[in-house]
Scaffold this active site. Structure first.
Site, mmCIF file in Angstrom:
data_model
loop_
_atom_site.group_PDB
_atom_site.id
_atom_site.type_symbol
_atom_site.label_atom_id
_atom_site.label_comp_id
_atom_site.label_asym_id
_atom_site.label_seq_id
_atom_site.Cartn_x
_atom_site.Cartn_y
_atom_site.Cartn_z
ATOM 1 N N THR A 21 61.098 48.553 40.998
ATOM 2 C CA THR A 21 60.172 48.446 39.869
ATOM 3 C C THR A 21 60.246 49.688 38.994
ATOM 4 O OG1 THR A 21 58.315 49.353 41.134
ATOM 5 C CG2 THR A 21 58.616 46.964 41.192
ATOM 6 N N ASP A 22 59.696 49.575 37.796
ATOM 7 C CA ASP A 22 59.686 50.702 36.868
ATOM 8 C C ASP A 22 58.304 51.341 36.817
ATOM 9 O OD1 ASP A 22 58.134 48.979 35.302
ATOM 10 O OD2 ASP A 22 59.771 48.496 33.932
ATOM 11 N N ALA A 23 58.096 52.248 35.893
ATOM 12 C CA ALA A 23 56.821 52.959 35.787
ATOM 13 C C ALA A 23 55.652 52.034 35.467
ATOM 14 C CB ALA A 23 56.923 54.061 34.720
ATOM 15 N N GLY A 25 55.273 49.211 36.881
ATOM 16 C CA GLY A 25 54.982 48.456 38.088
ATOM 17 C C GLY A 25 55.622 47.082 38.148
ATOM 18 N N VAL A 26 56.519 46.798 37.218
ATOM 19 C CA VAL A 26 57.227 45.511 37.237
ATOM 20 C C VAL A 26 58.715 45.773 37.500
ATOM 21 C CG1 VAL A 26 55.587 44.313 35.749
ATOM 22 C CG2 VAL A 26 57.537 45.480 34.730
#
Length: 155
Positions: A21-23, A25-26
């Site tokens: 995930t990325d910053a 949250g996805v």
């Protein structure tokens, strides 16, 4: 890591990990394409092909490779956010384009909802001349078997 559902080699499962995930949250977009390729690899193995028959490993195999299957196009569409901990089902739909190319559609579902779609297109080329050639027989048979609705089930 993609895991094969026991009932079929074109249906796979995976759990989304935090590191994917990325910053926000996805899931980071490139992971869907990576999962498409991993699911394809797992599907080939579930069908009964060895990875080493399709993907060369080591200098000796690369040098003896007759047909390569490079990716010539890929795409991904996102319908709903995919988050860490999500349990995804990946449904593969291989499609022969012509005698030299094929593509693998991947549908990602959480529950029964579509969350993403992926596509990876391959072209068969002579590994030495780099010119188009016929698909390897094992890949052709995998595509043909997959078109039998959901294909034959392993024993």
């Amino acid at each position: 890591m993609v895991s094969k559902k026991p009932e079929h080699w074109l249906l796979l499962e995976r759990i989304v990990r935090f590191g994917e995930t990325d910053a926000a949250g996805v899931v980071h977009f490139h992971n869907v394409l990576r999962w498409c390729h991993e699911a394809w690899e797992e599907s080939l193995e579930g069908y009964g092909l060895n990875s080493s028959d399709v993907f060369p490993t080591g200098i000796q195999q690369v040098e003896s490779l007759e047909i390569a299957l490079p990716v010539v196009h890929c795409e991904a569409d996102f319908r709903l956010p995919i988050k860490a901990g999500d349990h995804l089902e990946i449904i593969l739909l291989p499609e022969k384009i012509d005698m030299t190319g094929f593509q693998v559609h991947a549908k990602f579902q959480r529950g029964k909802k579509n969350v993403a779609f992926g596509l990876i297109r391959h072209l068969a080329i002579n590994a030495r001349t780099r010119e188009r050639c016929l698909l390897p027989e094992k890949i052709d048979l995998w595509i043909e078997a997959s078109s039998l609705k959901l294909g034959p089930r392993p024993l």
